[in-house]
Design an enzyme around this catalytic site. Structure first.
Site, mmCIF file in Angstrom:
data_model
loop_
_atom_site.group_PDB
_atom_site.id
_atom_site.type_symbol
_atom_site.label_atom_id
_atom_site.label_comp_id
_atom_site.label_asym_id
_atom_site.label_seq_id
_atom_site.Cartn_x
_atom_site.Cartn_y
_atom_site.Cartn_z
ATOM 1 C CD GLU A 231 -46.002 28.217 20.147
ATOM 2 O OE1 GLU A 231 -45.803 28.996 21.107
ATOM 3 O OE2 GLU A 231 -45.512 28.386 19.026
ATOM 4 C CB CYS A 265 -50.546 30.985 26.444
ATOM 5 S SG CYS A 265 -51.234 29.323 26.545
#
Length: 454
Positions: A231, A265
Site C-alpha cells: 500500500e 495516501c
C-alpha cells in the site's frame, strides 16, 4: 537509525528507544514461528476471533491514552487521533464478527459431476508487517486483525517515529490474551528487516509506506519468493463536473485535503474542475483553506496541526518552491514555521511540471481546469499513481461512466472520508498491489487449498 518520540509541534525529543539486537531479532522470529506451530494450530477461528475482539475493546477502553501518544509522535489533532483509535477498534470488531464466514469452505461445482471439490482457507505462517507513521493504529489494525484470526502470526516493524504507539499496540495484544510470539513488536533497522524478509520462517510481507520503500521490499521479497501486499503513495484526483450545492462540495474538498494534516495516501490532492465551475470553485476553496491555520494539535477544535516532522515540512516546502519555479501559480499559502505548514493552493500546474507527477504529503492542493468530461478524466489519470479518486456530479450515468474510466483502485462518488472496515482498500500502478480491509483484505495471506474428492 533511531526510534524516538519527537514532538513535531515543539521539536522536543521525549523518549528514545534502542534498536533490537540481531540475537533478539532472531528470538522474535523464533517466537512467532513457535506460536504459529502451536497456538495457531490448536485454536479455532472462533477462539482467535474472541481475542481479536478483545484487542478492539481495549483500543476503545484506552482511547484517550492511545490518542495522546500519537498526538505527541506525529502531530495529529486530538479529535482526529481519538477517531483513529475508535476506527481501529471497529476494524478488529468487524473481523471478529465476520472471520468465520470469510474462512468457511467454498464449494466448487464440478463440470463432470463426479465427486466433490472444496477450497479450504488456512494460515500461511509468520508474516512481517512494515507500518507507517501517519495512521499508527489504523494501519496495524487492518493488517493484524484478519491475519491473527486466520492463524498467521505477526512480526511488526513500525515507523521509527512511532515507537511508543508500537509498544502500546503490542501490550494490548498481550493483555487481550494472545500468547508470546503471536504478535511481536521489533525496533529493527532497515538492514535487519532485509534479513527478516529473507528468513525462511517468514511467509509474507505487508508494507504500507512510500513508493521507494515498497520497491525495495518487493525486490527483496521477490528474490526470496515471498508473497507481498504493498500500500504505497497516491495523488488522488477530486473531479468536479457538476453540483447543486457548491458550498457543500467545496467543504468536502477541503475536508478531503486536510484530513490527518494532509498526510494521507488516499487524500484528495489534485482538484480537477470543469471549466464553468473552475473560477467559483477556486475562489471558495481558497477562501475556506485560508481560514484554517496550523496550530498546536492539542488545542480545542484544532483542524490542522504540524506535519509529522521538521524533515517532512522541509520536503514539502521544497516541492512547492520547485512547482512555482516550473511555472505553477501560488494562489495562497506556501509559508512554513518549523514543522507547521500553511494551507496552500497551486494552479497552472502543467503536465511537464514535476509537481503534476509527485505526491504532496501535507496541506497543499493543486487545482486544474478541465474543458469537459473527457479532459477531466485525462487529467485525473495523468499520474503514475492509482490509489483512490473522487467524482462529484449530479448525473448518475456520468458518475458511473467516469468511475469506470478512472485508473484507480477506489472511486468515491459524491462523498469523502468514507472508508470503512468492510470496504477494500488498495490501488494500482505505482500505488501498490493487493487489498486490505473487508473480505478481500482477509483473503491475501491465506492458503486457498483445493481438496478434490473422487
Amino acid at each position: 537509525m533511531s526510534y524516538a518520540v519527537v514532538n513535531p509541534a515543539t521539536g522536543a525529543t521525549i523518549k528514545t528507544y534502542p534498536t533490537i539486537s540481531d540475537a533478539d531479532l532472531q528470538g522474535a522470529i523464533a517466537d512467532a514461528a513457535e506460536a504459529y506451530r502451536t497456538w495457531s494450530k490448536s485454536t479455532t477461528v472462533e477462539e482467535r476471533a474472541a481475542l481479536v475482539r478483545r484487542v478492539g475493546e481495549l483500543h476503545v477502553e484506552r482511547r484517550e491514552e492511545l490518542a495522546d501518544i500519537i498526538v505527541r509522535e506525529m502531530g495529529k489533532p486530538t479529535e482526529q487521533a481519538l477517531g483513529e483509535v475508535d476506527f481501529a477498534g471497529a476494524i478488529y470488531e468487524y473481523y471478529a464478527d465476520h472471520a468465520a464466514d470469510f474462512l468457511k469452505d467454498e464449494q466448487i461445482t464440478l463440470l463432470d459431476g463426479e465427486g466433490s471439490a472444496v477450497v479450504r482457507r488456512s494460515a500461511l505462517g509468520v508474516l512481517l508487517g512494515i507500518m507507517p507513521w501517519n495512521f499508527p493504529y489504523y494501519q496495524v489494525a487492518r493488517f493484524a486483525g484478519p491475519n491473527l484470526i486466520i492463524g498467521n502470526t505477526i512480526v511488526l516493524k513500525h515507523a521509527e517515529q512511532c515507537p511508543e504507539s508500537a509498544a502500546a499496540i503490542e501490550q494490548i495484544h498481550l493483555d487481550a490474551g494472545f500468547p508470546k510470539g503471536a504478535y511481536v513488536n521489533v525496533y529493527a533497522t532497515h538492514d535487519q528487516i532485509e534479513t527478516v524478509i529473507a528468513d525462511p520462517r517468514v511467509q509474507g510481507v505487508s508494507l504500507t509506506g512510500s513508493e521507494r520503500a515498497g520497491a525495495k521490499v518487493a525486490e527483496i521479497a521477490g528474490r526470496h519468493l515471498k508473497k507481498v501486499v504493498l500500500e504505497l503513495g497516491g495523488s488522488d484526483p477530486f473531479v468536479l463536473l457538476s453540483t447543486d450545492d457548491l458550498d457543500a462540495t467545496v467543504q468536502n474538498a477541503v475536508d478531503a485535503r486536510i484530513d490527518n494534516n494532509g498526510q494521507a495516501c488516499n487524500a484528495a490532492k489534485r482538484f480537477v474542475v470543469i471549466d464553468e465551475l473552475y473560477e467559483p470553485f477556486l475562489e471558495k476553496f481558497t477562501a475556506k483553506l485560508a481560514e484554517i491555520e496550523a496550530v498546536d494539535p492539542t488545542a480545542e477544535d484544532a483542524a490542522l496541526g504540524p506535519l509529522s516532522s521538521l524533515k517532512a515540512a522541509e520536503t514539502l516546502d521544497d516541492q512547492v518552491k520547485r512547482a512555482v519555479e516550473h511555472g505553477a501559480t501560488l494562489v495562497h499559502g506556501g509559508g512554513r514555521d518549523g514543522a507547521f505548514f500553511q494551507t496552500t493552493v497551486l494552479t497552472d500546474v502543467s503536465a511537464d511540471n514535476p509537481a503534476s507527477k509527485e505526491e504532496f504529503f501535507g496541506p497543499v492542493a493543486q487545482v486544474y481546469r478541465a474543458a469537459d468530461e473527457a479532459d477531466a478524466v485525462r487529467i485525473a489519470n495523468d499520474t503514475p499513481y492509482g490509489l483512490g479518486s473522487y467524482v462529484y456530479t449530479t448525473d448518475d450515468e456520468q458518475a458511473l461512466r467516469v468511475a469506470d474510466s478512472i485508473e484507480a483502485g477506489m472511486v468515491f462518488v459524491n462523498v469523502v472520508l468514507a472508508d470503512g472496515a468492510e470496504l477494500p482498500f488498495g490501488g494500482i500502478k505505482r500505488s501498490g498491489s493487493g487489498r486490505e480491509l473487508g473480505r478481500f483484505g482477509a483473503d491475501e495471506f491465506v492458503n486457498k487449498k483445493l481438496i478434490r474428492i473422487g
